[in-house]
Scaffold this motif. Sequence first.
Motif, mmCIF file in Angstrom:
data_model
loop_
_atom_site.group_PDB
_atom_site.id
_atom_site.type_symbol
_atom_site.label_atom_id
_atom_site.label_comp_id
_atom_site.label_asym_id
_atom_site.label_seq_id
_atom_site.Cartn_x
_atom_site.Cartn_y
_atom_site.Cartn_z
ATOM 1 N N HIS A 31 0.804 -1.223 0.000
ATOM 2 C CA HIS A 31 0.000 0.000 0.000
ATOM 3 C C HIS A 31 0.839 1.277 0.000
ATOM 4 O O HIS A 31 0.283 2.366 -0.135
ATOM 5 N N GLY A 32 2.142 1.155 0.189
ATOM 6 C CA GLY A 32 2.989 2.341 0.227
ATOM 7 C C GLY A 32 2.786 3.174 1.484
ATOM 8 O O GLY A 32 2.975 4.393 1.468
ATOM 9 N N TRP A 33 2.414 2.530 2.587
ATOM 10 C CA TRP A 33 2.192 3.240 3.842
ATOM 11 C C TRP A 33 3.516 3.692 4.432
ATOM 12 O O TRP A 33 4.545 3.030 4.295
ATOM 13 N N ASP A 34 3.473 4.812 5.158
ATOM 14 C CA ASP A 34 4.652 5.303 5.863
ATOM 15 C C ASP A 34 4.854 4.570 7.180
ATOM 16 O O ASP A 34 5.984 4.392 7.635
ATOM 17 N N ALA A 35 3.765 4.176 7.806
ATOM 18 C CA ALA A 35 3.811 3.461 9.077
ATOM 19 C C ALA A 35 2.614 2.520 9.148
ATOM 20 O O ALA A 35 1.594 2.748 8.497
ATOM 21 N N VAL A 36 2.748 1.459 9.955
ATOM 22 C CA VAL A 36 1.704 0.436 10.078
ATOM 23 C C VAL A 36 1.521 0.072 11.549
ATOM 24 O O VAL A 36 2.492 -0.044 12.289
ATOM 25 N N VAL A 37 0.267 -0.122 11.935
ATOM 26 C CA VAL A 37 -0.057 -0.666 13.250
ATOM 27 C C VAL A 37 -0.997 -1.841 13.020
ATOM 28 O O VAL A 37 -1.974 -1.732 12.275
ATOM 29 N N VAL A 38 -0.691 -2.981 13.639
ATOM 30 C CA VAL A 38 -1.533 -4.174 13.548
ATOM 31 C C VAL A 38 -2.287 -4.308 14.864
ATOM 32 O O VAL A 38 -1.677 -4.301 15.929
ATOM 33 N N MET A 39 -3.617 -4.418 14.761
ATOM 34 C CA MET A 39 -4.468 -4.500 15.952
ATOM 35 C C MET A 39 -5.121 -5.884 16.031
ATOM 36 O O MET A 39 -5.670 -6.359 15.043
ATOM 37 N N THR A 40 -5.049 -6.478 17.231
ATOM 38 C CA THR A 40 -5.690 -7.761 17.464
ATOM 39 C C THR A 40 -6.173 -7.798 18.907
ATOM 40 O O THR A 40 -5.697 -7.034 19.743
ATOM 41 N N GLU A 41 -7.110 -8.669 19.184
ATOM 42 C CA GLU A 41 -7.607 -8.831 20.549
ATOM 43 C C GLU A 41 -6.731 -9.792 21.355
ATOM 44 O O GLU A 41 -6.810 -9.822 22.572
ATOM 45 N N LEU A 42 -5.955 -10.584 20.679
ATOM 46 C CA LEU A 42 -5.190 -11.614 21.368
ATOM 47 C C LEU A 42 -4.005 -11.023 22.119
ATOM 48 O O LEU A 42 -3.309 -10.138 21.621
ATOM 49 N N PRO A 43 -3.743 -11.508 23.332
ATOM 50 C CA PRO A 43 -2.604 -11.008 24.099
ATOM 51 C C PRO A 43 -1.288 -11.527 23.530
ATOM 52 O O PRO A 43 -1.250 -12.570 22.878
ATOM 53 N N ARG A 44 -0.239 -10.803 23.755
ATOM 54 C CA ARG A 44 1.087 -11.232 23.327
ATOM 55 C C ARG A 44 1.928 -11.487 24.568
ATOM 56 O O ARG A 44 1.842 -10.764 25.539
ATOM 57 N N ARG A 45 2.735 -12.516 24.507
ATOM 58 C CA ARG A 45 3.556 -12.885 25.661
ATOM 59 C C ARG A 45 4.985 -13.172 25.233
ATOM 60 O O ARG A 45 5.229 -13.607 24.122
ATOM 61 N N ALA A 46 5.892 -12.918 26.166
ATOM 62 C CA ALA A 46 7.278 -13.356 26.037
ATOM 63 C C ALA A 46 7.428 -14.414 27.121
ATOM 64 O O ALA A 46 7.650 -14.088 28.288
ATOM 65 N N GLY A 47 7.216 -15.676 26.748
ATOM 66 C CA GLY A 47 7.142 -16.724 27.760
ATOM 67 C C GLY A 47 5.882 -16.482 28.571
ATOM 68 O O GLY A 47 4.809 -16.248 28.032
ATOM 69 N N PRO A 48 5.990 -16.468 29.906
ATOM 70 C CA PRO A 48 4.805 -16.242 30.734
ATOM 71 C C PRO A 48 4.483 -14.763 30.970
ATOM 72 O O PRO A 48 3.484 -14.435 31.576
ATOM 73 N N ILE A 49 5.300 -13.848 30.458
ATOM 74 C CA ILE A 49 5.151 -12.423 30.751
ATOM 75 C C ILE A 49 4.364 -11.721 29.641
ATOM 76 O O ILE A 49 4.773 -11.747 28.481
ATOM 77 N N PRO A 50 3.227 -11.066 29.976
ATOM 78 C CA PRO A 50 2.471 -10.313 28.965
ATOM 79 C C PRO A 50 3.313 -9.151 28.429
ATOM 80 O O PRO A 50 4.047 -8.513 29.164
ATOM 81 N N CYS A 51 3.179 -8.887 27.126
ATOM 82 C CA CYS A 51 3.923 -7.797 26.488
ATOM 83 C C CYS A 51 2.948 -6.748 25.990
ATOM 84 O O CYS A 51 1.803 -7.043 25.708
ATOM 85 N N TRP A 52 3.426 -5.547 25.780
ATOM 86 C CA TRP A 52 2.594 -4.475 25.242
ATOM 87 C C TRP A 52 2.940 -4.276 23.786
ATOM 88 O O TRP A 52 2.668 -5.143 22.981
ATOM 89 N N PRO A 53 3.553 -3.188 23.361
ATOM 90 C CA PRO A 53 3.753 -3.005 21.915
ATOM 91 C C PRO A 53 5.032 -3.633 21.390
ATOM 92 O O PRO A 53 5.984 -3.837 22.119
ATOM 93 N N THR A 54 4.995 -3.923 20.104
ATOM 94 C CA THR A 54 6.188 -4.289 19.365
ATOM 95 C C THR A 54 6.397 -3.178 18.353
ATOM 96 O O THR A 54 5.529 -2.938 17.523
ATOM 97 N N LEU A 55 7.495 -2.476 18.450
ATOM 98 C CA LEU A 55 7.769 -1.366 17.543
ATOM 99 C C LEU A 55 9.023 -1.655 16.748
ATOM 100 O O LEU A 55 9.999 -2.163 17.283
#
Length: 104
Positions: free
Chosen positions: A70-94
């Motif tokens: 699409h030629g976007w300058d920036a992208v954000v992916v939105m989902t309802e599913l939680p993200r984890r690093a092992g057992p620890i919940p994570c917030w954003p991935t940038l």
Amino acid sequence: MLGLIAEPGLAEEVTRKIADQLPDLWEQEADKDGRPVGCWRVETVAQLLPLGSRGRLPLLRVGQERQERHGWDAVVVMTELPRRAGPIPCWPTLRPPTAWGSFR
């Protein structure tokens, strides 16, 4: 242009509401020197994000592919599913060098 990718359902509903508000909010913003930040356009795309073979969402791949397509300058992916690093919940991935990220 900012691309917002959202899974169908609640994530898509919330993303579309945010997308409708962002251009007006950005018009009101100024940089540290008081200059207008500028006008951004926002494009929203609904896309299912199926789990990969290792049980993970392909957020980074999907974001990068859509950004290139699409030629976007920036992208954000939105989902309802939680993200984890092992057992620890994570917030954003940038990924600043490629200007895309994912938030849950």
